[in-house]
Design a protein around this motif. Sequence first.
Motif, PDB file in Angstrom:
ATOM      1  N   LEU A  24      32.659 -42.074  22.091  1.00  0.00           N
ATOM      2  CA  LEU A  24      31.480 -41.217  22.077  1.00  0.00           C
ATOM      3  C   LEU A  24      31.493 -40.420  20.782  1.00  0.00           C
ATOM      4  CD1 LEU A  24      31.727 -39.886  25.734  1.00  0.00           C
ATOM      5  CD2 LEU A  24      30.269 -41.737  24.891  1.00  0.00           C
ATOM      6  N   ARG A  25      30.350 -40.382  20.088  1.00  0.00           N
ATOM      7  CA  ARG A  25      30.274 -39.720  18.788  1.00  0.00           C
ATOM      8  C   ARG A  25      29.372 -38.501  18.835  1.00  0.00           C
ATOM      9  NH1 ARG A  25      32.381 -43.007  14.772  1.00  0.00           N
ATOM     10  NH2 ARG A  25      32.710 -45.151  15.412  1.00  0.00           N
ATOM     11  N   ASN A  26      29.622 -37.572  17.900  1.00  0.00           N
ATOM     12  CA  ASN A  26      28.738 -36.428  17.706  1.00  0.00           C
ATOM     13  C   ASN A  26      27.509 -36.882  16.920  1.00  0.00           C
ATOM     14  OD1 ASN A  26      30.679 -34.717  18.923  1.00  0.00           O
ATOM     15  ND2 ASN A  26      31.753 -34.546  16.977  1.00  0.00           N
ATOM     16  N   ALA A  27      26.531 -36.005  16.784  1.00  0.00           N
ATOM     17  CA  ALA A  27      25.301 -36.341  16.074  1.00  0.00           C
ATOM     18  C   ALA A  27      25.562 -36.722  14.619  1.00  0.00           C
ATOM     19  CB  ALA A  27      24.325 -35.170  16.142  1.00  0.00           C
ATOM     20  N   ASP A  28      26.594 -36.171  14.006  1.00  0.00           N
ATOM     21  CA  ASP A  28      26.891 -36.469  12.605  1.00  0.00           C
ATOM     22  C   ASP A  28      27.771 -37.705  12.431  1.00  0.00           C
ATOM     23  OD1 ASP A  28      29.295 -35.515  13.542  1.00  0.00           O
ATOM     24  OD2 ASP A  28      29.531 -33.972  12.003  1.00  0.00           O
ATOM     25  N   GLY A  29      28.093 -38.409  13.508  1.00  0.00           N
ATOM     26  CA  GLY A  29      28.905 -39.621  13.442  1.00  0.00           C
ATOM     27  C   GLY A  29      30.389 -39.386  13.635  1.00  0.00           C
ATOM     28  N   SER A  30      30.817 -38.147  13.655  1.00  0.00           N
ATOM     29  CA  SER A  30      32.231 -37.851  13.869  1.00  0.00           C
ATOM     30  C   SER A  30      32.561 -37.952  15.359  1.00  0.00           C
ATOM     31  CB  SER A  30      32.577 -36.455  13.338  1.00  0.00           C
ATOM     32  OG  SER A  30      31.900 -35.472  14.088  1.00  0.00           O
ATOM     33  N   PHE A  31      33.823 -37.877  15.681  1.00  0.00           N
ATOM     34  CA  PHE A  31      34.260 -37.957  17.078  1.00  0.00           C
ATOM     35  C   PHE A  31      35.429 -37.032  17.309  1.00  0.00           C
ATOM     36  CE2 PHE A  31      36.239 -41.482  14.750  1.00  0.00           C
ATOM     37  CZ  PHE A  31      37.574 -41.177  14.911  1.00  0.00           C
ATOM     38  N   VAL A  32      35.680 -36.741  18.575  1.00  0.00           N
ATOM     39  CA  VAL A  32      36.871 -36.019  19.014  1.00  0.00           C
ATOM     40  C   VAL A  32      37.481 -36.845  20.146  1.00  0.00           C
ATOM     41  CG1 VAL A  32      37.797 -33.911  20.034  1.00  0.00           C
ATOM     42  CG2 VAL A  32      35.890 -33.777  18.416  1.00  0.00           C
ATOM     43  N   ILE A  33      38.748 -37.217  19.965  1.00  0.00           N
ATOM     44  CA  ILE A  33      39.465 -37.988  20.982  1.00  0.00           C
ATOM     45  C   ILE A  33      40.625 -37.135  21.474  1.00  0.00           C
ATOM     46  CG2 ILE A  33      40.837 -40.047  21.455  1.00  0.00           C
ATOM     47  CD1 ILE A  33      39.267 -41.432  19.193  1.00  0.00           C
ATOM     48  N   HIS A  34      40.705 -36.937  22.773  1.00  0.00           N
ATOM     49  CA  HIS A  34      41.805 -36.192  23.381  1.00  0.00           C
ATOM     50  C   HIS A  34      42.895 -37.185  23.775  1.00  0.00           C
ATOM     51  CE1 HIS A  34      39.312 -32.610  23.592  1.00  0.00           C
ATOM     52  NE2 HIS A  34      38.356 -33.379  24.073  1.00  0.00           N
ATOM     53  N   VAL A  35      44.126 -36.901  23.386  1.00  0.00           N
ATOM     54  CA  VAL A  35      45.277 -37.737  23.723  1.00  0.00           C
ATOM     55  C   VAL A  35      46.172 -36.894  24.615  1.00  0.00           C
ATOM     56  CG1 VAL A  35      47.229 -39.033  22.810  1.00  0.00           C
ATOM     57  CG2 VAL A  35      45.097 -38.914  21.502  1.00  0.00           C
ATOM     58  N   SER A  36      46.305 -37.332  25.879  1.00  0.00           N
ATOM     59  CA  SER A  36      47.049 -36.526  26.843  1.00  0.00           C
ATOM     60  C   SER A  36      47.432 -37.374  28.047  1.00  0.00           C
ATOM     61  CB  SER A  36      46.177 -35.349  27.296  1.00  0.00           C
ATOM     62  OG  SER A  36      46.794 -34.641  28.336  1.00  0.00           O
ATOM     63  N   ALA A  37      48.471 -36.927  28.753  1.00  0.00           N
ATOM     64  CA  ALA A  37      48.854 -37.574  30.011  1.00  0.00           C
ATOM     65  C   ALA A  37      47.946 -37.131  31.148  1.00  0.00           C
ATOM     66  CB  ALA A  37      50.309 -37.258  30.332  1.00  0.00           C
ATOM     67  N   LYS A  38      47.246 -36.006  30.948  1.00  0.00           N
ATOM     68  CA  LYS A  38      46.327 -35.490  31.963  1.00  0.00           C
ATOM     69  C   LYS A  38      44.892 -35.769  31.539  1.00  0.00           C
ATOM     70  CE  LYS A  38      49.491 -31.803  33.227  1.00  0.00           C
ATOM     71  NZ  LYS A  38      49.756 -30.373  33.197  1.00  0.00           N
ATOM     72  N   ALA A  39      44.030 -36.011  32.524  1.00  0.00           N
ATOM     73  CA  ALA A  39      42.628 -36.345  32.249  1.00  0.00           C
ATOM     74  C   ALA A  39      41.941 -35.253  31.443  1.00  0.00           C
ATOM     75  CB  ALA A  39      41.888 -36.574  33.561  1.00  0.00           C
ATOM     76  N   GLN A  40      41.094 -35.668  30.488  1.00  0.00           N
ATOM     77  CA  GLN A  40      40.361 -34.764  29.621  1.00  0.00           C
ATOM     78  C   GLN A  40      38.896 -35.193  29.582  1.00  0.00           C
ATOM     79  OE1 GLN A  40      41.873 -32.092  28.091  1.00  0.00           O
ATOM     80  NE2 GLN A  40      43.701 -32.726  29.219  1.00  0.00           N
ATOM     81  N   PRO A  41      37.980 -34.245  29.326  1.00  0.00           N
ATOM     82  CA  PRO A  41      36.562 -34.621  29.228  1.00  0.00           C
ATOM     83  C   PRO A  41      36.281 -35.345  27.912  1.00  0.00           C
ATOM     84  CG  PRO A  41      36.854 -32.300  28.730  1.00  0.00           C
ATOM     85  CD  PRO A  41      38.192 -32.819  29.171  1.00  0.00           C
ATOM     86  N   GLY A  42      35.233 -36.139  27.880  1.00  0.00           N
ATOM     87  CA  GLY A  42      34.845 -36.843  26.660  1.00  0.00           C
ATOM     88  C   GLY A  42      35.743 -38.038  26.402  1.00  0.00           C
ATOM     89  N   ASN A  43      36.027 -38.277  25.147  1.00  0.00           N
ATOM     90  CA  ASN A  43      36.913 -39.377  24.758  1.00  0.00           C
ATOM     91  C   ASN A  43      38.345 -39.002  25.112  1.00  0.00           C
ATOM     92  OD1 ASN A  43      34.886 -41.000  23.447  1.00  0.00           O
ATOM     93  ND2 ASN A  43      34.925 -39.515  21.781  1.00  0.00           N
ATOM     94  N   TRP A  44      38.968 -39.800  25.968  1.00  0.00           N
ATOM     95  CA  TRP A  44      40.328 -39.520  26.402  1.00  0.00           C
ATOM     96  C   TRP A  44      41.165 -40.779  26.296  1.00  0.00           C
ATOM     97  CZ3 TRP A  44      42.122 -40.323  31.931  1.00  0.00           C
ATOM     98  CH2 TRP A  44      43.466 -39.976  32.075  1.00  0.00           C
ATOM     99  N   LEU A  45      42.319 -40.660  25.660  1.00  0.00           N
ATOM    100  CA  LEU A  45      43.293 -41.734  25.569  1.00  0.00           C
ATOM    101  C   LEU A  45      44.519 -41.296  26.345  1.00  0.00           C
ATOM    102  CD1 LEU A  45      43.998 -44.466  24.190  1.00  0.00           C
ATOM    103  CD2 LEU A  45      45.027 -43.121  22.361  1.00  0.00           C
ATOM    104  N   THR A  46      44.847 -42.037  27.398  1.00  0.00           N
ATOM    105  CA  THR A  46      45.970 -41.654  28.245  1.00  0.00           C
ATOM    106  C   THR A  46      47.294 -42.088  27.622  1.00  0.00           C
ATOM    107  OG1 THR A  46      46.872 -41.765  30.468  1.00  0.00           O
ATOM    108  CG2 THR A  46      45.883 -43.756  29.639  1.00  0.00           C
ATOM    109  N   ILE A  47      48.308 -41.273  27.826  1.00  0.00           N
ATOM    110  CA  ILE A  47      49.662 -41.567  27.363  1.00  0.00           C
ATOM    111  C   ILE A  47      50.609 -41.364  28.547  1.00  0.00           C
ATOM    112  CG2 ILE A  47      49.291 -41.022  24.940  1.00  0.00           C
ATOM    113  CD1 ILE A  47      50.459 -38.229  25.479  1.00  0.00           C
ATOM    114  N   PRO A  48      51.822 -41.904  28.473  1.00  0.00           N
ATOM    115  CA  PRO A  48      52.761 -41.687  29.578  1.00  0.00           C
ATOM    116  C   PRO A  48      53.194 -40.226  29.639  1.00  0.00           C
ATOM    117  CG  PRO A  48      53.847 -42.802  27.766  1.00  0.00           C
ATOM    118  CD  PRO A  48      52.396 -42.734  27.414  1.00  0.00           C
ATOM    119  N   ALA A  49      53.547 -39.765  30.822  1.00  0.00           N
ATOM    120  CA  ALA A  49      53.957 -38.370  31.011  1.00  0.00           C
ATOM    121  C   ALA A  49      55.355 -38.106  30.456  1.00  0.00           C
ATOM    122  CB  ALA A  49      53.899 -38.002  32.488  1.00  0.00           C
TER     123      ALA A  49
END
Length: 193
Positions: A133-158
């Motif tokens: 999912l991108r912002n209006a300007d084409g940039s993005f924010v990706i959350h990397v975490s073992a716990k669920a996050q809103p938006g772009n989320w990449l899961t990792i092991p705990a």
Amino acid sequence: MFRLPFLVALALLTTFGLGVGSAVMMLNASSGFGAIRLGAWQAFPDAQLASADPYARSHRARAGRLLLGSAEGLQFQASVDDDGRSLNPACLYEIRGETPPARFWTLFAANRELDPIVVDEALPSALNSRTVLRNADGSFVIHVSAKAQPGNWLTIPAVGSFKLVLTLLDTPAAGSSRILEITMPKLARVSCS
């Protein structure tokens, strides 16, 4: 009578063992010379070339992986954040910004051998340029975490260690002599539990 042959055999075994041990240790410690670092991201653009150094060629042969050619793409790895701290599965990270120009890119969490880590089939273990999912300007924010996050989320092991692998496919940055001038997304630690 057996003392001299025993000492010669011991010396040969010690020399052979130390030589093989140091070669294996060096192959485990490095992917070769010629690494470039852009913030937290590190790449070895010359590793797949015929002119690669002997350590890079040995590492490639030992891993048994097919690498991208210089015109096909470039793989970046991050094992630290932008502040140089090792990635910790107990922390929340943000990958913010844009990738260099590429027809397609992928991002996933990997173990030390760069095998993808799948925590659960139902959780997002990889993202790519078509699904983020991108912002209006084409940039993005990706959350990397073992716990669920809103938006772009990449899961990792705990628990355990991990790396982030960003692969740019069909990118002009791969064959460019100006590779050090490209802008990579920022990788920042937000919080730790």
